[in-house]
Design a protein around this motif. Sequence first.
Motif, PDB file in Angstrom:
ATOM      1  N   LEU A  98       0.847  -1.206   0.000  1.00 36.71           N
ATOM      2  CA  LEU A  98       0.000   0.000   0.000  1.00 36.71           C
ATOM      3  C   LEU A  98       0.880   1.253   0.000  1.00 36.71           C
ATOM      4  CD1 LEU A  98      -2.626  -1.007   2.740  1.00 36.71           C
ATOM      5  CD2 LEU A  98      -2.932  -1.088   0.260  1.00 36.71           C
ATOM      6  N   SER A  99       0.320   2.352  -0.482  1.00 35.65           N
ATOM      7  CA  SER A  99       1.055   3.623  -0.447  1.00 35.65           C
ATOM      8  C   SER A  99       1.082   4.138   0.998  1.00 35.65           C
ATOM      9  CB  SER A  99       0.370   4.638  -1.346  1.00 35.65           C
ATOM     10  OG  SER A  99      -0.862   5.001  -0.759  1.00 35.65           O
ATOM     11  N   GLY A 100       1.909   5.158   1.245  1.00 41.79           N
ATOM     12  CA  GLY A 100       2.034   5.713   2.601  1.00 41.79           C
ATOM     13  C   GLY A 100       0.694   6.180   3.162  1.00 41.79           C
ATOM     14  N   GLY A 101      -0.070   6.888   2.325  1.00 35.75           N
ATOM     15  CA  GLY A 101      -1.367   7.397   2.774  1.00 35.75           C
ATOM     16  C   GLY A 101      -2.338   6.262   3.066  1.00 35.75           C
ATOM     17  N   MET A 102      -2.292   5.221   2.247  1.00 36.94           N
ATOM     18  CA  MET A 102      -3.193   4.071   2.448  1.00 36.94           C
ATOM     19  C   MET A 102      -2.836   3.345   3.744  1.00 36.94           C
ATOM     20  SD  MET A 102      -3.467   2.399  -1.297  1.00 36.94           S
ATOM     21  CE  MET A 102      -4.099   3.286  -2.691  1.00 36.94           C
ATOM     22  N   LYS A 103      -1.533   3.244   4.013  1.00 36.71           N
ATOM     23  CA  LYS A 103      -1.117   2.576   5.255  1.00 36.71           C
ATOM     24  C   LYS A 103      -1.667   3.317   6.469  1.00 36.71           C
ATOM     25  CE  LYS A 103       3.039   0.339   3.551  1.00 36.71           C
ATOM     26  NZ  LYS A 103       4.468   0.384   3.363  1.00 36.71           N
ATOM     27  N   ARG A 104      -1.629   4.633   6.395  1.00 36.24           N
ATOM     28  CA  ARG A 104      -2.153   5.422   7.525  1.00 36.24           C
ATOM     29  C   ARG A 104      -3.666   5.233   7.646  1.00 36.24           C
ATOM     30  NH1 ARG A 104       1.420   8.103  10.229  1.00 36.24           N
ATOM     31  NH2 ARG A 104       3.412   8.370   9.226  1.00 36.24           N
ATOM     32  N   ARG A 105      -4.331   5.192   6.500  1.00 37.76           N
ATOM     33  CA  ARG A 105      -5.784   4.993   6.549  1.00 37.76           C
ATOM     34  C   ARG A 105      -6.116   3.589   7.040  1.00 37.76           C
ATOM     35  NH1 ARG A 105      -6.030   7.270   1.046  1.00 37.76           N
ATOM     36  NH2 ARG A 105      -7.328   5.526   0.469  1.00 37.76           N
ATOM     37  N   LEU A 106      -5.247   2.637   6.701  1.00 36.51           N
ATOM     38  CA  LEU A 106      -5.477   1.268   7.186  1.00 36.51           C
ATOM     39  C   LEU A 106      -5.371   1.228   8.718  1.00 36.51           C
ATOM     40  CD1 LEU A 106      -5.895  -1.759   6.733  1.00 36.51           C
ATOM     41  CD2 LEU A 106      -3.447  -1.999   6.317  1.00 36.51           C
ATOM     42  N   MET A 107      -4.423   1.998   9.254  1.00 40.39           N
ATOM     43  CA  MET A 107      -4.284   2.022  10.721  1.00 40.39           C
ATOM     44  C   MET A 107      -5.507   2.667  11.380  1.00 40.39           C
ATOM     45  SD  MET A 107      -0.274   2.410  11.630  1.00 40.39           S
ATOM     46  CE  MET A 107       0.044   4.005  10.941  1.00 40.39           C
ATOM     47  N   ILE A 108      -6.103   3.646  10.682  1.00 37.36           N
ATOM     48  CA  ILE A 108      -7.326   4.258  11.232  1.00 37.36           C
ATOM     49  C   ILE A 108      -8.472   3.232  11.180  1.00 37.36           C
ATOM     50  CG2 ILE A 108      -9.009   6.132  11.030  1.00 37.36           C
ATOM     51  CD1 ILE A 108      -6.817   7.896   9.846  1.00 37.36           C
ATOM     52  N   ALA A 109      -8.577   2.522  10.047  1.00 39.32           N
ATOM     53  CA  ALA A 109      -9.630   1.497   9.920  1.00 39.32           C
ATOM     54  C   ALA A 109      -9.461   0.445  11.012  1.00 39.32           C
ATOM     55  CB  ALA A 109      -9.553   0.844   8.542  1.00 39.32           C
ATOM     56  N   ARG A 110      -8.233   0.028  11.233  1.00 42.05           N
ATOM     57  CA  ARG A 110      -7.954  -0.985  12.266  1.00 42.05           C
ATOM     58  C   ARG A 110      -8.350  -0.467  13.647  1.00 42.05           C
ATOM     59  NH1 ARG A 110      -1.751  -2.198  13.504  1.00 42.05           N
ATOM     60  NH2 ARG A 110      -2.012  -0.042  14.178  1.00 42.05           N
ATOM     61  N   ALA A 111      -8.025   0.801  13.910  1.00 46.30           N
ATOM     62  CA  ALA A 111      -8.319   1.365  15.235  1.00 46.30           C
ATOM     63  C   ALA A 111      -9.819   1.524  15.469  1.00 46.30           C
ATOM     64  CB  ALA A 111      -7.625   2.715  15.379  1.00 46.30           C
ATOM     65  N   MET A 112     -10.592   1.582  14.367  1.00 41.37           N
ATOM     66  CA  MET A 112     -12.032   1.842  14.528  1.00 41.37           C
ATOM     67  C   MET A 112     -12.878   0.584  14.481  1.00 41.37           C
ATOM     68  SD  MET A 112     -12.739   5.418  12.614  1.00 41.37           S
ATOM     69  CE  MET A 112     -13.271   4.568  11.189  1.00 41.37           C
ATOM     70  N   VAL A 113     -12.239  -0.568  14.235  1.00 43.60           N
ATOM     71  CA  VAL A 113     -13.028  -1.777  13.975  1.00 43.60           C
ATOM     72  C   VAL A 113     -13.897  -2.191  15.168  1.00 43.60           C
ATOM     73  CG1 VAL A 113     -11.296  -3.526  14.638  1.00 43.60           C
ATOM     74  CG2 VAL A 113     -12.937  -4.013  12.818  1.00 43.60           C
ATOM     75  N   HIS A 114     -13.464  -1.855  16.378  1.00 45.87           N
ATOM     76  CA  HIS A 114     -14.274  -2.246  17.549  1.00 45.87           C
ATOM     77  C   HIS A 114     -15.134  -1.080  18.034  1.00 45.87           C
ATOM     78  CE1 HIS A 114     -10.688  -0.373  19.156  1.00 45.87           C
ATOM     79  NE2 HIS A 114     -11.285  -0.211  20.309  1.00 45.87           N
ATOM     80  N   SER A 115     -15.329  -0.089  17.158  1.00 47.24           N
ATOM     81  CA  SER A 115     -16.153   1.092  17.456  1.00 47.24           C
ATOM     82  C   SER A 115     -15.746   1.759  18.773  1.00 47.24           C
ATOM     83  CB  SER A 115     -17.643   0.715  17.537  1.00 47.24           C
ATOM     84  OG  SER A 115     -18.020  -0.041  16.440  1.00 47.24           O
ATOM     85  N   PRO A 116     -14.503   2.239  18.865  1.00 50.00           N
ATOM     86  CA  PRO A 116     -14.051   2.849  20.125  1.00 50.00           C
ATOM     87  C   PRO A 116     -14.759   4.173  20.381  1.00 50.00           C
ATOM     88  CG  PRO A 116     -12.431   3.240  18.412  1.00 50.00           C
ATOM     89  CD  PRO A 116     -13.476   2.348  17.808  1.00 50.00           C
ATOM     90  N   ARG A 117     -14.896   4.515  21.640  1.00 46.47           N
ATOM     91  CA  ARG A 117     -15.521   5.803  21.976  1.00 46.47           C
ATOM     92  C   ARG A 117     -14.468   6.906  21.997  1.00 46.47           C
ATOM     93  NH1 ARG A 117     -18.566   4.371  27.420  1.00 46.47           N
ATOM     94  NH2 ARG A 117     -19.655   6.339  27.085  1.00 46.47           N
ATOM     95  N   LEU A 118     -13.215   6.506  22.141  1.00 46.41           N
ATOM     96  CA  LEU A 118     -12.110   7.483  22.149  1.00 46.41           C
ATOM     97  C   LEU A 118     -11.061   7.026  21.133  1.00 46.41           C
ATOM     98  CD1 LEU A 118     -10.408   9.818  23.371  1.00 46.41           C
ATOM     99  CD2 LEU A 118      -9.611   8.211  25.099  1.00 46.41           C
ATOM    100  N   LEU A 119     -10.796   7.891  20.159  1.00 46.43           N
ATOM    101  CA  LEU A 119      -9.806   7.563  19.126  1.00 46.43           C
ATOM    102  C   LEU A 119      -8.604   8.484  19.305  1.00 46.43           C
ATOM    103  CD1 LEU A 119      -9.375   5.820  16.560  1.00 46.43           C
ATOM    104  CD2 LEU A 119     -10.411   7.652  15.243  1.00 46.43           C
ATOM    105  N   ILE A 120      -7.423   7.872  19.471  1.00 45.58           N
ATOM    106  CA  ILE A 120      -6.209   8.664  19.652  1.00 45.58           C
ATOM    107  C   ILE A 120      -5.396   8.579  18.364  1.00 45.58           C
ATOM    108  CG2 ILE A 120      -4.093   8.911  20.998  1.00 45.58           C
ATOM    109  CD1 ILE A 120      -5.606   7.576  23.326  1.00 45.58           C
ATOM    110  N   LEU A 121      -5.152   9.724  17.764  1.00 43.08           N
ATOM    111  CA  LEU A 121      -4.430   9.774  16.486  1.00 43.08           C
ATOM    112  C   LEU A 121      -3.098  10.475  16.710  1.00 43.08           C
ATOM    113  CD1 LEU A 121      -7.630  11.040  14.782  1.00 43.08           C
ATOM    114  CD2 LEU A 121      -6.525   8.973  14.001  1.00 43.08           C
TER     115      LEU A 121
END
Lengths: 301, 254
Positions: A136-159
Amino acid sequence: MTALSIKNLKKTYNNGFVALKGLDLDVQRGDFFALLGPNGAGKSTLIGIISSLVNKTSGLVSIFGHDLDKDNVAAKTCIGVVPQEVNFNQFETSMSVVMNQAGYYGIPRKQALLRTEQCLRQMELWDKRDVVSRRLSGGMKRRLMIARAMVHSPRLLILDEPTAGVDIEIRRSMWEMMQEVNKQGTTIILTTHYLEEAESLCRNIAIINNGQIIEKSAMSSLLSRLHTDHFVLDIARPLSVAPVIEGYDIVLNADTVLDVAVPKSHGLNRLFQALSEQHIEVQSLRNKSNRLEQLFLDLVQ
Amino acid sequence: MNYSVAFFTILFKEIRRFTRIWPQTLLPPAITTALYFLIFGKLIGDRIGLVHGVSYMDYIVPGIILMSVISHSYSNVVSSFYSTKFQRHIEELLVAPVPNYVILAGYVCGGIARGVLVGVVVAGISMMFTHTTILHWDIAAAVFVLTATLFALAGFINAVFADSFDDISIIPNFVLTPLSYLGGVFYSVAMLPGIWQKIAQANPILYMINAFRYGMIGVSDVQIELAFAMTGGFIVFLTALSLLLLHKGIGIKN
């Protein structure tokens, strides 16, 4: 209700370095919160402790009322973390990266498949689901990490610096995604070195330096403390020297571009009047977006 | 919270990992052991004659199978968990509400799975050279799984302390391989001269190999009960140590 509450948090590393010196911080539910600070200020240590990657020396951390020590499972379930650097298995597909994370949170496979699809679609990665993540490109990798962090529907997202090193177009689209996630009710804590990013996205801000919070306020009230605004003026005819107008600091940036520092006590009307008297026609005007940067430097220096 | 989902996620991830790279994980033991059976069992073994009343080929089969189990259950966990640390995707597990015992169980069971699969492959290769029948299935199976568990745990601890790829090859090369070869894979302890018999008995691998040999062909240089007690004791000790290391975050957290 506070999404995150930190009381007297201290961290001393084994080599004796004191990274956090009794830090207190509250972040309200639903906030889009900026955590700024120079390199080595303690931001990463703080995020590491909140996300259980670093052991604290002392202090209390609670997430949506769940103590990180005593009610560890409930507290961890509330958090999603997007780290600064890529930290997924680069030999697995995008789909597996997100699915595995769902599994670690105990989400059954059927439900995990649905959530994975939702998150990958939201991050515009669904068509890359079978691509091995290292491709994946650099931007896609970052978006993948966001998707991964959101998969369990967190109430607090730390970026943690989610847009570092990505181009302007991707950064803008990531801003929109983050704003959308925040609108859906997720509290977001953002660390960034792009102060324009913090200024555009965040409602509240804390600045950390030398292991302590040195400033915490609403973004608007922090910015209102600025006594001077900076503007860029495009003028119709080229000049060879910058015009001199009492009370304003004017720099000729290019022959048709002026950088002007405008004290709030003087305002813009006087400036335009004086320019007009010198037969300088202004074609357009824009705010120079370094307001927060100026405050930031004043606070940490 | 249902931790079985997290456990199976780690376990299946581990199984996918070593099956995806089967030319590195499953093929080499098949080739190496085929060579062992051909050279030591067939060519040299025919000249050695009987050991404890069985042919030399039949005598070495259990040792070679268990040696493969030891080496592969260890190397699976040490390389996988160290890579997890090195690539930092250990953080995926640490941020999630996965208890330490689930992390340990997932990786160790992954190691056992590879040890057992390689053991079965090697046993299958041995069938091309001899037709050994298993006399005590229960004992053979128990030793097989317990040995894989023990060395998967040892691999986990090695990975926790490892700071570089060199650190994960030192123990297998300089400790495990010599101890396996000196653990009576290719000979009976009774063949060793006086003092060397005593020294050999300090090698824990000797007990596991002989217990497995007893399970397969009914021949052993050691007491089976002692072998089980020793293996069980090591498993309990290494499990406790692994959990303590995870709890303290040694080698994993700052």
